[in-house]
Design a protein around this motif. Structure first.
Motif, short mmCIF file in Angstrom:
data_model
loop_
_atom_site.label_atom_id
_atom_site.label_comp_id
_atom_site.label_asym_id
_atom_site.label_seq_id
_atom_site.Cartn_x
_atom_site.Cartn_y
_atom_site.Cartn_z
N GLN A 11 42.85 62.39 -54.18
CA GLN A 11 42.42 62.69 -52.82
C GLN A 11 41.83 61.44 -52.15
O GLN A 11 42.14 61.13 -51.01
N ARG A 14 44.62 58.91 -51.33
CA ARG A 14 45.38 59.33 -50.14
C ARG A 14 44.58 59.07 -48.87
O ARG A 14 45.11 58.60 -47.88
N GLU A 15 43.30 59.38 -48.92
CA GLU A 15 42.43 59.15 -47.76
C GLU A 15 42.36 57.66 -47.43
O GLU A 15 42.45 57.28 -46.26
N GLY A 17 44.61 55.43 -48.14
CA GLY A 17 45.93 55.06 -47.63
C GLY A 17 46.11 55.43 -46.17
O GLY A 17 46.66 54.65 -45.38
N ARG A 18 45.63 56.61 -45.79
CA ARG A 18 45.72 57.02 -44.39
C ARG A 18 44.87 56.12 -43.50
O ARG A 18 45.30 55.72 -42.41
N LYS A 19 43.67 55.79 -43.95
CA LYS A 19 42.80 54.92 -43.16
C LYS A 19 43.41 53.53 -43.02
O LYS A 19 43.33 52.90 -41.97
N TYR A 20 44.01 53.03 -44.08
CA TYR A 20 44.68 51.73 -44.02
C TYR A 20 45.82 51.77 -43.00
O TYR A 20 45.97 50.87 -42.18
N ALA A 21 46.63 52.82 -43.04
CA ALA A 21 47.75 52.95 -42.11
C ALA A 21 47.26 53.03 -40.67
O ALA A 21 47.85 52.41 -39.77
N GLN A 22 46.17 53.75 -40.43
CA GLN A 22 45.62 53.85 -39.08
C GLN A 22 45.13 52.49 -38.60
O GLN A 22 45.36 52.10 -37.46
N ARG A 24 46.11 49.51 -39.67
CA ARG A 24 47.27 48.65 -39.49
C ARG A 24 47.96 48.94 -38.16
O ARG A 24 48.29 48.03 -37.39
N ASP A 25 48.15 50.21 -37.85
CA ASP A 25 48.80 50.60 -36.60
C ASP A 25 47.96 50.19 -35.40
O ASP A 25 48.49 49.73 -34.39
#
Length: 102
Positions: A11, A14-15, A17-22, A24-25
């Motif tokens: 968990q 995944r959290e 990873g989502r924060k990293y993607a946000q 980066r975007d």
């Protein structure tokens, strides 16, 4: 107990990873909005501050001093020294429009 620990670790990964993607975007979106991308010709982005003579005001990475320099059409400042890692990095930053200025 191992199942709970494994779920918790998954968990958290995944959290993260989502924060990293946000992040980066958001970074990419900000660069696009500011026009910070490299120009096709390799010329100096117009967003860099200049003096009255048209020289770019930047902070030298190698000597850590403020200077105004002419930048050629190839994106190389007149103080550029080929092969020096700080100068090579400066050229990349000038082309990207993210060089430290004053």
């Amino acid at each position: 107990m191992e199942d709970r620990l494994e779920r918790l670790v998954r968990q958290k990964f995944r959290e993260a990873g989502r924060k990293y993607a946000q992040a980066r975007d958001a970074y990419r979106e900000g660069r696009e909005e500011s026009g910070g991308g490299e120009s096709a010709s390799g010329a100096v982005p117009p967003s860099l501050p200049r003096d009255e003579a048209g020289r770019v005001r930047l902070v030298c990475r190698r000597d850590a001093d403020k200077r105004t320099v002419h930048v050629g059409d190839d994106g190389h400042p007149e103080c550029f020294e080929a092969g020096h890692p700080d100068c090579e990095g400066c050229v990349e930053d000038v082309r990207d429009g993210i060089v430290e200025t004053w």
